[in-house]
Design a protein around this motif. Structure first.
Motif, PDB file in Angstrom:
ATOM      1  N   LEU A   1       2.107   1.718  -3.400  1.00 60.54           N
ATOM      2  CA  LEU A   1       1.031   2.170  -4.290  1.00 60.54           C
ATOM      3  C   LEU A   1       0.857   3.684  -4.181  1.00 60.54           C
ATOM      4  O   LEU A   1       0.768   4.391  -5.189  1.00 60.54           O
ATOM      5  N   VAL A   2       0.820   4.186  -2.957  1.00 66.35           N
ATOM      6  CA  VAL A   2       0.687   5.642  -2.766  1.00 66.35           C
ATOM      7  C   VAL A   2       1.895   6.359  -3.356  1.00 66.35           C
ATOM      8  O   VAL A   2       1.757   7.366  -4.039  1.00 66.35           O
TER       9      VAL A   2
ATOM     10  N   VAL B   1      -1.664  14.234 -10.427  1.00 66.89           N
ATOM     11  CA  VAL B   1      -1.451  12.789 -10.575  1.00 66.89           C
ATOM     12  C   VAL B   1      -1.800  12.344 -11.995  1.00 66.89           C
ATOM     13  O   VAL B   1      -2.441  13.052 -12.753  1.00 66.89           O
TER      14      VAL B   1
ATOM     15  N   GLU C   1       3.101  13.052  -2.995  1.00 67.97           N
ATOM     16  CA  GLU C   1       2.898  14.162  -2.066  1.00 67.97           C
ATOM     17  C   GLU C   1       1.821  13.837  -1.031  1.00 67.97           C
ATOM     18  O   GLU C   1       1.935  14.200   0.131  1.00 67.97           O
ATOM     19  N   PHE C   2       0.777  13.143  -1.502  1.00 67.35           N
ATOM     20  CA  PHE C   2      -0.297  12.780  -0.581  1.00 67.35           C
ATOM     21  C   PHE C   2       0.243  11.844   0.501  1.00 67.35           C
ATOM     22  O   PHE C   2      -0.082  12.001   1.685  1.00 67.35           O
TER      23      PHE C   2
ATOM     24  N   ASN D   1       0.624   8.948  -5.953  1.00 65.54           N
ATOM     25  CA  ASN D   1       0.526  10.324  -5.467  1.00 65.54           C
ATOM     26  C   ASN D   1       1.452  10.503  -4.274  1.00 65.54           C
ATOM     27  O   ASN D   1       1.035  10.439  -3.129  1.00 65.54           O
TER      28      ASN D   1
ATOM     29  N   GLU E   1       3.305  11.702   1.554  1.00 61.72           N
ATOM     30  CA  GLU E   1       4.145  12.494   2.457  1.00 61.72           C
ATOM     31  C   GLU E   1       3.286  13.276   3.430  1.00 61.72           C
ATOM     32  O   GLU E   1       3.577  13.342   4.623  1.00 61.72           O
ATOM     33  N   ALA E   2       2.187  13.857   2.919  1.00 58.14           N
ATOM     34  CA  ALA E   2       1.315  14.649   3.785  1.00 58.14           C
ATOM     35  C   ALA E   2       0.707  13.774   4.878  1.00 58.14           C
ATOM     36  O   ALA E   2       0.449  14.246   5.985  1.00 58.14           O
ATOM     37  N   MET E   3       0.469  12.487   4.578  1.00 63.04           N
ATOM     38  CA  MET E   3      -0.093  11.589   5.596  1.00 63.04           C
ATOM     39  C   MET E   3       0.968  11.096   6.563  1.00 63.04           C
ATOM     40  O   MET E   3       0.657  10.389   7.516  1.00 63.04           O
ATOM     41  N   GLY E   4       2.234  11.416   6.259  1.00 61.00           N
ATOM     42  CA  GLY E   4       3.294  10.979   7.145  1.00 61.00           C
ATOM     43  C   GLY E   4       3.828   9.597   6.839  1.00 61.00           C
ATOM     44  O   GLY E   4       4.529   9.005   7.656  1.00 61.00           O
ATOM     45  N   LEU E   5       3.501   9.051   5.672  1.00 66.50           N
ATOM     46  CA  LEU E   5       4.090   7.763   5.293  1.00 66.50           C
ATOM     47  C   LEU E   5       5.526   8.005   4.823  1.00 66.50           C
ATOM     48  O   LEU E   5       5.813   9.037   4.230  1.00 66.50           O
ATOM     49  N   PRO E   6       6.416   7.062   5.096  1.00 65.79           N
ATOM     50  CA  PRO E   6       7.839   7.280   4.779  1.00 65.79           C
ATOM     51  C   PRO E   6       8.119   7.133   3.292  1.00 65.79           C
ATOM     52  O   PRO E   6       8.728   6.152   2.843  1.00 65.79           O
TER      53      PRO E   6
ATOM     54  N   LYS F   1      -0.117  15.157  12.107  1.00 66.97           N
ATOM     55  CA  LYS F   1      -0.378  14.816  10.704  1.00 66.97           C
ATOM     56  C   LYS F   1      -1.711  14.112  10.502  1.00 66.97           C
ATOM     57  O   LYS F   1      -2.402  14.322   9.527  1.00 66.97           O
TER      58      LYS F   1
ATOM     59  N   TYR G   1      -4.708   5.005   4.800  1.00 61.61           N
ATOM     60  CA  TYR G   1      -3.347   4.510   5.051  1.00 61.61           C
ATOM     61  C   TYR G   1      -2.655   5.265   6.173  1.00 61.61           C
ATOM     62  O   TYR G   1      -1.845   4.698   6.892  1.00 61.61           O
TER      63      TYR G   1
ATOM     64  N   MET H   1      -6.807   4.880   0.031  1.00 64.42           N
ATOM     65  CA  MET H   1      -5.513   5.495   0.369  1.00 64.42           C
ATOM     66  C   MET H   1      -5.669   6.486   1.515  1.00 64.42           C
ATOM     67  O   MET H   1      -4.740   6.702   2.289  1.00 64.42           O
TER      68      MET H   1
ATOM     69  N   LEU I   1       5.793  19.887   2.742  1.00 64.51           N
ATOM     70  CA  LEU I   1       6.183  19.255   1.483  1.00 64.51           C
ATOM     71  C   LEU I   1       7.268  20.063   0.770  1.00 64.51           C
ATOM     72  O   LEU I   1       7.830  19.612  -0.207  1.00 64.51           O
TER      73      LEU I   1
ATOM     74  N   ARG J   1       0.818  -1.211   0.000  1.00 62.66           N
ATOM     75  CA  ARG J   1       0.000   0.000   0.000  1.00 62.66           C
ATOM     76  C   ARG J   1       0.853   1.263   0.000  1.00 62.66           C
ATOM     77  O   ARG J   1       0.549   2.221  -0.701  1.00 62.66           O
TER      78      ARG J   1
ATOM     79  N   TYR K   1      -5.849  16.152   3.128  1.00 63.26           N
ATOM     80  CA  TYR K   1      -5.266  16.916   2.029  1.00 63.26           C
ATOM     81  C   TYR K   1      -5.960  16.561   0.718  1.00 63.26           C
ATOM     82  O   TYR K   1      -6.146  15.400   0.402  1.00 63.26           O
TER      83      TYR K   1
END
Lengths: 500, 259
Positions: free
Chosen positions: A215-216, B87, A222-223, A220, A225-230, B75, B104, B101, B56, A212, B80
């Motif tokens: 996939l992000v 995309v 930036e999305f 996408n 990153e904004a969610m804090g995923l590495p 966060k 996630y 997503m 960002l 997952r 967002y």
């Protein structure tokens, strides 16, 4: 409804085409063997014997080679999926060329083909190459494509020099480093296979685990990153795994063609599906299939280079996918266009029959071939051909002497539908879109064949269930379509028209 | 209400990133439960501001707090909606995949979406009237539908503060009306929403508060106080070429480029 190319049929097509090309590839593999036989420098075995040896898996060397090919097909297919959807095919190409100096350095480390040293050297140098690309694009105004081309050729040049030096060394000839150039699956040793197994297992495990996140990252970033995923970490992980896959595949595929094993299976899969997990699965299967075929043909031709055959086999799959894929396939589209054209012609003939009957206020039963020919301004022969099509579609019948045409109930219903579509659209264009009345006929001729029942419902509502078109002709309604026969016809009509 | 921290607070936020518009010393304090529009001319740094808030882009100076906490810690409370063009809509995923997503961030590294997550995603799709399209590949959607997919994904994040980058760009009138209804519903549920907006004719009706932005905050406050001819002229008229030139020059010098 129009006939569609069913998936099962397209699969059958694909396998037929696949078979044809297997034969063609076999010719490639066999010809040099026959030539070599004449010179007499290769042991005398026929193609069939050789194929038999392949499929009984008697040779331990062959078993290793085949296992290696399957592993590399799997990891390259999976990682290639990400490379392709992230539009990084050129990055894969650059990476695959940039690792060559690393392979040479890994060899020079202790002057043997130690898989681990080579993997370490190649991965480090490959990632260095990617970093240099990144660095150039960030600090100058050069675009990425220029930076990629630059790094690819510079690193590759250094690699060629080093490999040539190694081959000139006293032990160089037996080093086997030349196998990295064109690829030779038969050169894979047990150590190599173990290493391939480990990297492939790690790759599969990490992709499944972080699917997952990846996939992000691909869709996408930036999305994510904004969610804090590495995202940064996952990106580097993916690059590292891709470098691994390239390096372990290199001995079997060769430096020049290895990036094709990333791109071709994934590109073929991309055309076949629109879900990422299916794309990855398909790419892995295609990768494994073409790698195994490559090994087979290489074996058939007494250890010809494996890489080119793998790439050719993959290309054949791609061509099949390009031609027959259910959504984008070129032939699929042609077929769809063709069946739509046939459909349109049938509908136009039905409409002409309806108009003939309408002109005599629906007196009399059938329509004669001659009347239809006059109305359509065509010869009797042309009309006979059209009637033949109508009959085989079960929309009309022809009397025995071949002069009178009669609607079947279904044919009459469809004729009404198409006339209704035509007149509704004309009315819409004149009343709502304010087209001049003499401009709407040609438009409606095209649109009548594509109006869906939903759109027709909307049109009827918008036009307040009209009875007449702009030229004063009646618009067939549900009652006309049902004709003379009883309740069940009404039932059928309502169902097809989507009334609830 | 007096004691609670603002939903979003920025102090002296500055960005001077090559190739991106300049932002200079942005101080904002956005109270909870407001629908706030960011308006300003092209190149005023509206998107840059949103991205800078979320970390960002590299900041030149300043800090961001969300509900009194540094952004990195909060966060999960921020949803967002990026620009639709950011995309590739030919990407092999369907509508449901994209909306999931949004979950996630809560799921973290490894956990798979549960039945409950799927239910939330379906619910969010329903709120934007896209549930019938859940299994459709995203390239088979109209522009307005694609925008609503992004909104549904943000809803699935179940956040308290939403940052939206041009959610009304390139959508049809019906979609625009549906989106504004949705935003007002969110506000009624106590959410705070910050929207980059480029259409002055509607800005006055849509938003409680406005940020007039042109490389720096020209004015910020309740729409009734801020939406005046004089202030808008100050925002839109006369580009601050000197400010942008000098700041960019400084950034280039720092990067060691020839000036």
């Amino acid at each position: 409804m129009s006939t569609r190319l069913t998936p099962s049929r397209s699969v059958r097509w694909q396998s037929t085409a696949g078979l044809a090309v297997v034969v063609w590839l076999a010719l490639f593999a066999v010809t040099p063997a026959a030539w070599a036989d004449r010179i007499g420098d290769i042991q005398e075995t026929s193609v069939w014997e050789q194929a038999g040896r392949f499929f009984t898996f008697r040779d331990p060397g062959l078993r290793l080679a085949l296992a290696g090919c399957l592993l590399l097909g799997l990891s390259c297919g999976l990682l290639g999926g990400f490379v392709v959807v992230r539009k990084m095919a050129l990055v894969g190409d650059t990476l695959s060329h940039a690792v060559l100096p690393g392979i040479a350095l890994g060899f020079l480390w202790n002057m043997t083909k130690d898989p681990v040293a080579i993997l370490a050297g190649a991965t480090l140098v490959g990632l260095l190459g990617v970093m240099v690309v990144d660095w150039i694009t960030r600090t100058t105004t050069l675009q990425q494509d220029a930076a990629l081309g630059l790094v690819l050729s510079a690193f590759y040049g250094v690699g060629i020099c080093l490999v040539t030096r190694i081959q000139r060394l006293p032990t160089g000839n037996k080093s086997g480093i030349d196998k990295f150039m064109f690829g030779q699956a038969a050169a894979l040793g047990e150590d190599d296979i173990v290493l391939m197994l480990v990297t492939t297992l790690v790759t599969v495990a990490l992709i499944v685990l972080f699917y997952r996140g990846l996939l992000v990252l691909s869709f996408n970033r930036e999305f994510g990153e904004a969610m804090g995923l590495p995202m940064k970490l996952l990106h580097h992980l993916l690059m590292l795994l891709t470098a691994f896959a390239i390096v372990v595949a290199m001995q079997a595929v060769g430096v020049v063609l290895v990036s094709a094993m990333l791109v071709i299976p994934a590109a073929s899969a991309y055309l076949m599906t629109d879900r990422m997990h299916r794309l990855l699965l398909l790419a892995a299967l295609i990768g494994m299939g073409s790698a195994a075929l490559g090994a087979f043909f290489s074996f058939l031709g007494h250890n010809l280079p494996t890489g080119p055959f793998m790439v050719l086999a993959g290309t054949v799959v791609f061509i099949g996918s390009f031609l027959f894929s259910p959504r984008y396939g070129w032939l699929t589209r042609l077929w769809r266009q063709h069946s739509r054209r046939l459909r349109t012609e049938l509908e136009n003939t039905l409409k002409a029959m309806y108009r003939v009957q309408e002109d005599r206020d629906f007196h009399g039963e059938g329509v004669s071939v001659l009347e239809l020919a006059e109305r359509r301004k065509e010869t009797v022969e042309e009309i006979q051909a059209r009637v033949k099509n109508l009959r085989s579609a079960g929309l009309a019948t022809l009397t025995e002497e071949g002069r009178m045409i009669h609607f079947t109930p279904e044919g009459y219903r469809q004729a009404c539908l198409i006339v209704r579509n035509h007149r509704l659209w004309e009315l819409y264009l004149t009343n709502v879109a304010h087209f001049a009345a003499d401009h709407v006929h040609a438009e409606a001729e095209e649109v009548e064949h594509v109006l869906g029942e939903d759109t027709v419902r909307q049109l009827e509502r918008r036009l307040k269930f009209p009875r007449q078109d702009p030229h004063g002709k009646p618009i067939p309604s549900l009652r006309d379509m049902v004709g003379t026969s009883a309740e069940e016809e009404l039932q059928r009509g309502t169902e097809t028209l989507g009334y609830r | 209400m007096e004691t609670t921290a603002p939903a979003l607070e920025t102090h002296d936020l500055s960005v001077a990133y090559q190739k991106k518009p300049v932002l200079y010393g942005v101080d904002l304090e956005i109270p909870e439960g407001k629908l706030v529009g960011i308006v300003g001319p092209n190149g005023a740094g509206k998107s840059t501001l949103i991205k800078a808030i979320m970390g960002l882009l590299p900041l030149r100076s300043g800090w961001v707090k969300v509900f009194g906490q540094p952004f990195a810690k909060a966060k999960r409370r921020v949803g967002y909606v990026p620009q639709r063009e950011s995309v590739d809509w030919d990407f092999p995923v369907n509508v449901m995949d994209v909306v999931l997503m949004g979950r996630y961030g809560h799921l973290g590294w490894i956990k798979r979406p549960s039945a409950a997550d799927r239910e939330i995603a379906r619910n969010c799709l329903d709120q934007v009237n896209l549930l019938p399209y859940a299994n459709r590949q995203i390239s088979n959607l109209s522009g307005g539908q694609q925008q609503r997919v992004f909104l549904a994904r943000a809803l699935a994040q179940e956040s308290d503060l939403y940052l939206m980058d041009e959610p009304f760009a390139g959508v049809d009138a019906a979609t625009e009306a549906a989106i504004i209804v949705l935003l007002k519903e969110l506000k009624a549920r106590g959410k705070t929403i910050l929207v980059v907006h480029h259409d002055l004719t509607t800005a006055k009706d849509y938003f409680d508060m406005l940020v007039l932005l042109n490389m720096r905050v020209v004015d910020y406050g309740d729409t009734a106080d801020v939406f005046t001819v004089e202030k808008l002229q100050k925002t839109y008229g006369g580009r601050l070429t000197l400010l942008s030139d000098v700041t960019r020059q400084e950034a280039r010098q720092k990067a060691g480029e020839e000036v």
